[in-house]
Design an enzyme around this catalytic site. Structure first.
Site, PDB file in Angstrom:
ATOM      1  N   ARG A 131      10.752  -1.816  12.103  1.00 35.06           N
ATOM      2  CA  ARG A 131       9.427  -1.537  12.679  1.00 35.06           C
ATOM      3  C   ARG A 131       9.123  -2.538  13.774  1.00 35.06           C
ATOM      4  O   ARG A 131       9.260  -3.745  13.576  1.00 35.06           O
ATOM      5  CB  ARG A 131       8.366  -1.620  11.576  1.00 35.06           C
ATOM      6  CG  ARG A 131       7.855  -0.259  11.151  1.00 35.06           C
ATOM      7  CD  ARG A 131       6.895  -0.380  10.018  1.00 35.06           C
ATOM      8  NE  ARG A 131       5.597  -0.931  10.413  1.00 35.06           N
ATOM      9  CZ  ARG A 131       4.528  -0.905   9.663  1.00 35.06           C
ATOM     10  NH1 ARG A 131       4.581  -0.350   8.464  1.00 35.06           N
ATOM     11  NH2 ARG A 131       3.387  -1.431  10.076  1.00 35.06           N
ATOM     12  N   ARG A 151     -10.669   1.125   8.153  1.00 36.55           N
ATOM     13  CA  ARG A 151     -10.215  -0.234   8.410  1.00 36.55           C
ATOM     14  C   ARG A 151     -11.271  -1.086   9.087  1.00 36.55           C
ATOM     15  O   ARG A 151     -11.023  -2.255   9.382  1.00 36.55           O
ATOM     16  CB  ARG A 151      -9.009  -0.161   9.339  1.00 36.55           C
ATOM     17  CG  ARG A 151      -7.758  -0.811   8.775  1.00 36.55           C
ATOM     18  CD  ARG A 151      -6.609  -0.325   9.633  1.00 36.55           C
ATOM     19  NE  ARG A 151      -5.470  -1.156   9.592  1.00 36.55           N
ATOM     20  CZ  ARG A 151      -4.320  -0.804   9.002  1.00 36.55           C
ATOM     21  NH1 ARG A 151      -4.227   0.303   8.322  1.00 36.55           N
ATOM     22  NH2 ARG A 151      -3.285  -1.586   9.084  1.00 36.55           N
ATOM     23  N   ARG A 203      11.492  -6.548   5.672  1.00 33.06           N
ATOM     24  CA  ARG A 203      11.389  -5.113   5.943  1.00 33.06           C
ATOM     25  C   ARG A 203      11.828  -4.809   7.374  1.00 33.06           C
ATOM     26  O   ARG A 203      12.430  -3.771   7.643  1.00 33.06           O
ATOM     27  CB  ARG A 203       9.939  -4.639   5.734  1.00 33.06           C
ATOM     28  CG  ARG A 203       9.774  -3.144   6.010  1.00 33.06           C
ATOM     29  CD  ARG A 203       8.389  -2.644   5.672  1.00 33.06           C
ATOM     30  NE  ARG A 203       7.398  -3.010   6.667  1.00 33.06           N
ATOM     31  CZ  ARG A 203       6.118  -2.717   6.582  1.00 33.06           C
ATOM     32  NH1 ARG A 203       5.657  -2.084   5.513  1.00 33.06           N
ATOM     33  NH2 ARG A 203       5.277  -3.073   7.518  1.00 33.06           N
ATOM     34  N   LYS A 222       0.827  -1.218   0.000  1.00 35.40           N
ATOM     35  CA  LYS A 222       0.000   0.000   0.000  1.00 35.40           C
ATOM     36  C   LYS A 222       0.861   1.268   0.000  1.00 35.40           C
ATOM     37  O   LYS A 222       0.620   2.181  -0.775  1.00 35.40           O
ATOM     38  CB  LYS A 222      -0.918   0.048   1.237  1.00 35.40           C
ATOM     39  CG  LYS A 222      -2.000  -0.998   1.273  1.00 35.40           C
ATOM     40  CD  LYS A 222      -3.003  -0.735   2.412  1.00 35.40           C
ATOM     41  CE  LYS A 222      -2.393  -0.745   3.798  1.00 35.40           C
ATOM     42  NZ  LYS A 222      -1.847  -2.041   4.234  1.00 35.40           N
ATOM     43  N   ARG A 228      -1.758  -9.016  12.639  1.00 36.53           N
ATOM     44  CA  ARG A 228      -2.257  -7.940  11.769  1.00 36.53           C
ATOM     45  C   ARG A 228      -3.020  -8.510  10.581  1.00 36.53           C
ATOM     46  O   ARG A 228      -4.036  -7.954  10.144  1.00 36.53           O
ATOM     47  CB  ARG A 228      -1.087  -7.064  11.304  1.00 36.53           C
ATOM     48  CG  ARG A 228      -0.615  -6.097  12.403  1.00 36.53           C
ATOM     49  CD  ARG A 228       0.833  -5.666  12.243  1.00 36.53           C
ATOM     50  NE  ARG A 228       1.143  -5.102  10.957  1.00 36.53           N
ATOM     51  CZ  ARG A 228       2.377  -5.159  10.390  1.00 36.53           C
ATOM     52  NH1 ARG A 228       3.361  -5.757  11.023  1.00 36.53           N
ATOM     53  NH2 ARG A 228       2.581  -4.615   9.228  1.00 36.53           N
TER      54      ARG A 228
END
Ligand code: ADP
Length: 157
Positions: A135, A90, A129, A15, A146
């Site tokens: 993160r 969401r 990532r 995204k 998630r």
């Protein structure tokens, strides 16, 4: 040209990457709720302190907090002619809030796009990532949570 767009998709679908390209091409701001939360957490703001307990475990931040942040952001001048929402709405309550925000300004959404990606592809992608960006919600357990939240709350809207 005005363009009011929504980009949906599970964690790791890309995204953020696509949002940046589309928004640059159309000359509209990207409004990423995840980025807004992360910059508040990094800056140690009251909002950041409030939301970290949710973002760190991959839970949705309460709607009251998220909706107020989005309403304020959409009221800023640069969003008057259009925007690309990345990561919002969401859940069903957030859809209702976005409808209300748009109704208040007499604006309409032009397009919602859903990116689709297989969990088998996104889990390794996000673990990679994590090595680059660090993160705190890119651990395997939290990534899987998630994805569950997305399937339960977001995929239905
Ligand atoms: P991803 O789509 O990869 O999970 P985001 O950057 O969009 O990443 O979101 C990171 C976290 O920020 C989410 O797990 C959640 O805790 C919080 N968040 C982002 N957008 C919302 C939203 N619209 N409603 C509630 N929480 C949100």
């Amino acid at each position: 040209m005005t363009a009011r767009l929504v980009l949906l998709g599970p964690p790791g679908a890309g995204k953020g990457t696509q949002a940046a390209k589309v928004a640059a091409a159309l000359g509209i701001p990207t409004i990423s709720t995840g980025d807004l939360f992360r910059s508040n957490i990094k800056g140690g703001t009251p909002l950041g302190r409030k939301v970290q307990e949710y973002t760190s475990r991959g839970a949705l931040v309460p709607d009251s907090v998220t909706n107020e942040m989005v309403r304020d952001r959409l009221a800023q001048d640069d969003a008057a002619e259009g925007f690309l929402l990345d990561g919002y709405p969401r859940n069903v309550a957030q859809v209702a809030e976005l409808d209300a925000i748009l109704a208040d300004t007499g604006a309409q959404l032009d397009l919602a796009v859903e990116l689709v990606a297989d969990p088998d592809v996104v889990v390794p992608r996000l673990l990679k990532r994590a090595e680059v960006e660090g993160r705190e919600d890119d651990t395997e357990d939290v990534i899987r949570h998630r994805l569950d939240v997305y399937a339960r709350e977001t995929a239905l809207i």
